[in-house]
Design a protein around this motif. Structure first.
Motif, short mmCIF file in Angstrom:
data_model
loop_
_atom_site.label_atom_id
_atom_site.label_comp_id
_atom_site.label_asym_id
_atom_site.label_seq_id
_atom_site.Cartn_x
_atom_site.Cartn_y
_atom_site.Cartn_z
N ALA A 328 20.50 23.50 -11.48
CA ALA A 328 19.92 22.49 -12.36
C ALA A 328 20.99 21.63 -13.03
O ALA A 328 20.78 20.43 -13.24
CB ALA A 328 19.06 23.17 -13.43
N VAL A 329 22.14 22.22 -13.38
CA VAL A 329 23.15 21.46 -14.11
C VAL A 329 23.74 20.37 -13.24
O VAL A 329 23.90 19.21 -13.67
CB VAL A 329 24.25 22.40 -14.64
CG1 VAL A 329 25.38 21.59 -15.28
CG2 VAL A 329 23.67 23.37 -15.67
N ARG A 330 24.08 20.69 -12.00
CA ARG A 330 24.63 19.66 -11.11
C ARG A 330 23.57 18.61 -10.78
O ARG A 330 23.88 17.42 -10.60
CB ARG A 330 25.18 20.30 -9.84
CG ARG A 330 26.53 20.94 -10.09
CD ARG A 330 27.30 21.17 -8.82
NE ARG A 330 28.65 21.63 -9.12
CZ ARG A 330 29.33 22.49 -8.37
NH1 ARG A 330 28.78 22.98 -7.28
NH2 ARG A 330 30.56 22.83 -8.71
N LEU A 331 22.31 19.02 -10.71
CA LEU A 331 21.23 18.06 -10.48
C LEU A 331 21.15 17.07 -11.64
O LEU A 331 21.02 15.86 -11.44
CB LEU A 331 19.90 18.82 -10.33
CG LEU A 331 18.68 18.01 -9.88
CD1 LEU A 331 18.90 17.42 -8.50
CD2 LEU A 331 17.45 18.91 -9.88
N ALA A 332 21.29 17.58 -12.86
CA ALA A 332 21.28 16.71 -14.04
C ALA A 332 22.53 15.83 -14.07
O ALA A 332 22.46 14.65 -14.43
CB ALA A 332 21.22 17.56 -15.31
N GLN A 333 23.66 16.39 -13.70
CA GLN A 333 24.91 15.64 -13.70
C GLN A 333 24.83 14.44 -12.75
O GLN A 333 25.25 13.33 -13.08
CB GLN A 333 26.05 16.57 -13.30
CG GLN A 333 27.44 16.12 -13.72
CD GLN A 333 28.44 17.26 -13.57
OE1 GLN A 333 28.39 18.03 -12.62
NE2 GLN A 333 29.36 17.37 -14.51
N SER A 334 24.27 14.68 -11.57
CA SER A 334 24.13 13.58 -10.60
C SER A 334 23.07 12.58 -11.05
O SER A 334 23.19 11.38 -10.79
CB SER A 334 23.79 14.14 -9.22
OG SER A 334 22.54 14.83 -9.23
N ALA A 335 22.04 13.05 -11.76
CA ALA A 335 20.99 12.15 -12.23
C ALA A 335 21.52 11.16 -13.24
O ALA A 335 21.26 9.95 -13.15
CB ALA A 335 19.83 12.95 -12.82
N VAL A 336 22.26 11.62 -14.24
CA VAL A 336 22.76 10.71 -15.28
C VAL A 336 23.82 9.77 -14.70
O VAL A 336 24.00 8.65 -15.20
CB VAL A 336 23.30 11.49 -16.49
CG1 VAL A 336 24.58 12.23 -16.18
CG2 VAL A 336 23.48 10.58 -17.69
N ALA A 337 24.51 10.19 -13.65
CA ALA A 337 25.49 9.32 -13.02
C ALA A 337 24.82 8.25 -12.17
O ALA A 337 25.41 7.18 -11.94
CB ALA A 337 26.46 10.14 -12.17
N ALA A 338 23.59 8.53 -11.69
CA ALA A 338 22.92 7.61 -10.76
C ALA A 338 22.35 6.38 -11.46
O ALA A 338 22.55 5.24 -11.02
CB ALA A 338 21.82 8.35 -10.00
N SER A 339 21.59 6.58 -12.53
CA SER A 339 21.00 5.45 -13.27
C SER A 339 20.38 5.99 -14.55
O SER A 339 20.23 7.20 -14.72
CB SER A 339 19.93 4.74 -12.44
OG SER A 339 18.70 5.45 -12.48
#
Length: 409
Positions: A328-339
């Motif tokens: 979940a943490v890496r999923l969130a990390q990539s989400a905030v980096a995306a848009s």
């Protein structure tokens, strides 16, 4: 004397906020209380004790029941003015006022879920200090919140981790974030170290989690929280949401926010500076500490909670987060980096999946798997106004239900 408006007053954050205020009545006055309406007897008791001018209930049909409880138990006191419905919390939040941290009212947003976004925006527009415990509103509307702020440093974080970071940042220069009162030159911050207890399933393999029950997931080893936050803590989605929150609050690149497992939950987070120094905030796990700072910032109240017992043997341990078991943490990390819209989709899908898990309609591992599938299959629009955010949230919830239905067949 600071006037305080408490949203989510019958929840964990709200009740602890009122506990802090009850022991410092000479410094704080409760102006308004707001709650969802599931604990009307407690809400009425709070209103009788703290005598707010206004009480808000998110479910309008509950107003009549609240009035009956008041007449039965507290008729010797004048009943506060009542407001109800979906806009009630935003209406209360908008009652605040101020233009600096020293002269403003304080709105404590202790609501759970993305329903806290509009009250957060209303509090900021009013000029009140926002003591923010509702991380989801920042996750969902992080791109909107800076524009809603009336003065720099208007937001004071109440999550224990972000409170710790804010305290540590006072020891060095850092470029402007949502919590910073001034722009202070070149940042001296290298990284933020975000601590996590590891939850009830620390050390387990992914196969171990295949048959996890709601009862097991709700048994957190350290903190006493509401069911949604507790499930999020078990999947470590809560840490993912906190990473997004930290990126917005402190203007730090998400790759420079490092999660680390600290089972004792004594170090609440750390800031690493570019000279190699790391500053940590340490205290026993007690949410009254960050709550007290939230309503009194930048001052500290006396005797809020017990301190660490330094005359006793103690050991603090740290270990890396297992991203394969807890993605979940890496999923969130990539989400905030995306848009700015990706975190809104992540959060909305997660809220629906957690509700389905608690209702016995989705297996435990299906929570994060479904959230990932929603992010990967939804169409992201351009724009970042409130209407766009609310629309993509709605579509993310619908998509989550579609995917959960397929998973069940």
């Amino acid at each position: 004397m600071r006037d305080v408006i408490v949203l989510g007053s019958t929840g964990s954050i709200g009740t602890q906020t009122l506990d802090v205020i009850s022991r410092h009545r000479d410094q704080f006055r409760v102006r308004a209380l707001g709650a969802g309406g599931s604990q009307l007897e407690l809400l009425a008791e709070q209103a009788a004790v703290f005598q707010p001018v206004v009480v808000g209930i998110a479910v309008e049909e509950k107003l009549a029941e609240f009035s009956r409880i008041w007449e039965d138990r507290y008729s010797e006191q004048p009943m506060p003015h009542l407001v109800g419905g979906e806009q009630a919390m935003s209406e209360l939040a908008g009652l605040g006022s101020g233009r600096s941290i020293t002269d403003s009212d304080v709105v404590v947003n202790g609501m759970t879920g993305s329903v806290g976004l509009l009250p957060t925006l209303a509090a900021l527009h009013s000029g009140a200090t926002l003591a923010l415990a509702n991380k989801e509103s920042l996750v969902v509307g992080g791109g909107l919140i800076a524009d809603a702020m009336v003065w720099p440093g208007q937001i004071v974080p109440v999550d224990s981790e972000h409170s710790a970071i804010a305290q540590a940042l006072r020891s060095g220069r850092h470029r402007k974030g949502l919590t910073s009162p001034v722009v202070d030159g070149t940042s001296e911050v290298s990284r933020i170290i975000l601590t996590a207890s590891g939850g009830p399933f620390r050390g387990m393999s992914r196969s171990d989690l295949g048959n996890v029950t709601a009862e097991q997931a709700l048994n957190h080893p350290t903190w006493s929280m509401g069911p949604v936050v507790t499930i999020n803590s078990s999947t470590l989605m809560n840490k993912g949401l906190e990473l997004i929150e930290a990126a917005y609050l402190f203007d730090v690149d998400p790759t420079d926010i490092v999660p680390v497992v600290h089972p004792q939950s004594i170090i609440h987070s750390m800031v690493e500076f570019r000279d190699g120094s790391t500053l940590a905030q340490a205290s026993p796990p007690d949410m009254r500490l960050p709550i007290a700072l939230g309503i009194s910032w930048p001052n500290r109240l006396p005797d809020v909670a017990r301190a660490n017992a330094w005359d006793q043997p103690v050991a603090w341990t740290f270990e890396p987060l297992d991203h394969d078991v807890f993605p979940a943490v890496r999923l969130a990390q990539s989400a905030v980096a995306a848009s700015s819209l990706h975190p809104a989709v992540l959060n909305a899908a997660n809220e629906e999946c957690v509700a389905a898990f608690l209702a016995g309609k989705l297996p435990y591992l299906g929570i994060i798997d479904t959230v990932r599938d929603v992010i990967e299959t939804i169409d992201f629009p351009n724009g970042n106004d409130v209407e766009t955010v609310l629309d993509i949230e709605r579509r993310a919830r619908e998509r989550a239900h579609e995917l959960m239905a397929r998973r069940a067949n």
